[in-house]
Design a protein around this motif. Sequence first.
Motif, short mmCIF file in Angstrom:
data_model
loop_
_atom_site.label_atom_id
_atom_site.label_comp_id
_atom_site.label_asym_id
_atom_site.label_seq_id
_atom_site.Cartn_x
_atom_site.Cartn_y
_atom_site.Cartn_z
N ILE A 169 0.85 -1.19 0.00
CA ILE A 169 0.00 0.00 0.00
C ILE A 169 0.88 1.23 0.00
O ILE A 169 1.88 1.30 0.72
CB ILE A 169 -0.97 -0.02 1.20
N THR A 170 0.53 2.21 -0.82
CA THR A 170 1.31 3.43 -0.91
C THR A 170 0.85 4.44 0.14
O THR A 170 -0.18 4.27 0.78
CB THR A 170 1.18 4.07 -2.29
N ALA A 171 1.62 5.52 0.26
CA ALA A 171 1.24 6.57 1.19
C ALA A 171 -0.11 7.17 0.82
O ALA A 171 -0.86 7.62 1.69
CB ALA A 171 2.31 7.66 1.21
N GLY A 172 -0.43 7.13 -0.45
CA GLY A 172 -1.72 7.66 -0.90
C GLY A 172 -2.86 6.69 -0.77
O GLY A 172 -4.01 7.04 -1.05
N GLY A 173 -2.55 5.47 -0.34
CA GLY A 173 -3.61 4.49 -0.10
C GLY A 173 -3.86 3.52 -1.25
O GLY A 173 -4.77 2.69 -1.16
N THR A 174 -3.06 3.60 -2.30
CA THR A 174 -3.23 2.66 -3.41
C THR A 174 -2.67 1.31 -3.02
O THR A 174 -1.53 1.21 -2.54
CB THR A 174 -2.52 3.17 -4.66
N ALA A 175 -3.47 0.27 -3.22
CA ALA A 175 -3.07 -1.08 -2.83
C ALA A 175 -2.90 -1.98 -4.05
O ALA A 175 -3.65 -1.85 -5.03
CB ALA A 175 -4.10 -1.69 -1.88
N VAL A 176 -1.92 -2.85 -3.97
CA VAL A 176 -1.73 -3.87 -4.99
C VAL A 176 -1.60 -5.22 -4.30
O VAL A 176 -1.13 -5.29 -3.16
CB VAL A 176 -0.50 -3.60 -5.89
N TYR A 177 -2.02 -6.27 -5.00
CA TYR A 177 -2.01 -7.60 -4.43
C TYR A 177 -1.44 -8.60 -5.43
O TYR A 177 -1.60 -8.44 -6.64
CB TYR A 177 -3.43 -8.04 -4.07
N VAL A 178 -0.82 -9.64 -4.90
CA VAL A 178 -0.45 -10.76 -5.75
C VAL A 178 -1.73 -11.45 -6.18
O VAL A 178 -2.73 -11.46 -5.44
CB VAL A 178 0.51 -11.72 -4.99
N ASP A 179 -1.74 -12.00 -7.38
CA ASP A 179 -2.98 -12.57 -7.94
C ASP A 179 -3.61 -13.62 -7.04
O ASP A 179 -4.84 -13.72 -6.94
CB ASP A 179 -2.69 -13.18 -9.32
#
Length: 115
Positions: free
Chosen positions: A51-61
């Motif tokens: 998760i970035t400081a701006g709140g954007t999240a990424v996940y492994v598939d």
Amino acid sequence: QVRLVESGGGLVQAGGSLRLSCAASGSIASFNTMGWHRQAPGKQRELVARITAGGTAVYVDSVKGRFTISRDTAKNMMYLEMNNLKPEDTAVYYCNARWNSDIYWGQGTQVTISS
């Protein structure tokens, strides 16, 4: 020096849920990113979610739709909500944080999913 401490791991049955927490010794507001990684026996450590400081999240598939990463800057905490757990989610889970070129790691918490 920032200290990260994970908690919330344990043994649950497949289909169950766990919530991992990562407590930081200082403010997390300045971190560029924070994330959860995991390492299963005999395997390389892999990114689970970030998760970035701006709140954007990424996940492994493999965890999309089942895991949710979040952070609370007021409490200096990061979380990983894990639902519908599977035996293949068994691993030691580590939190990390990045501030520019500095990367900090916690000591890990064991998650074991029984079938």
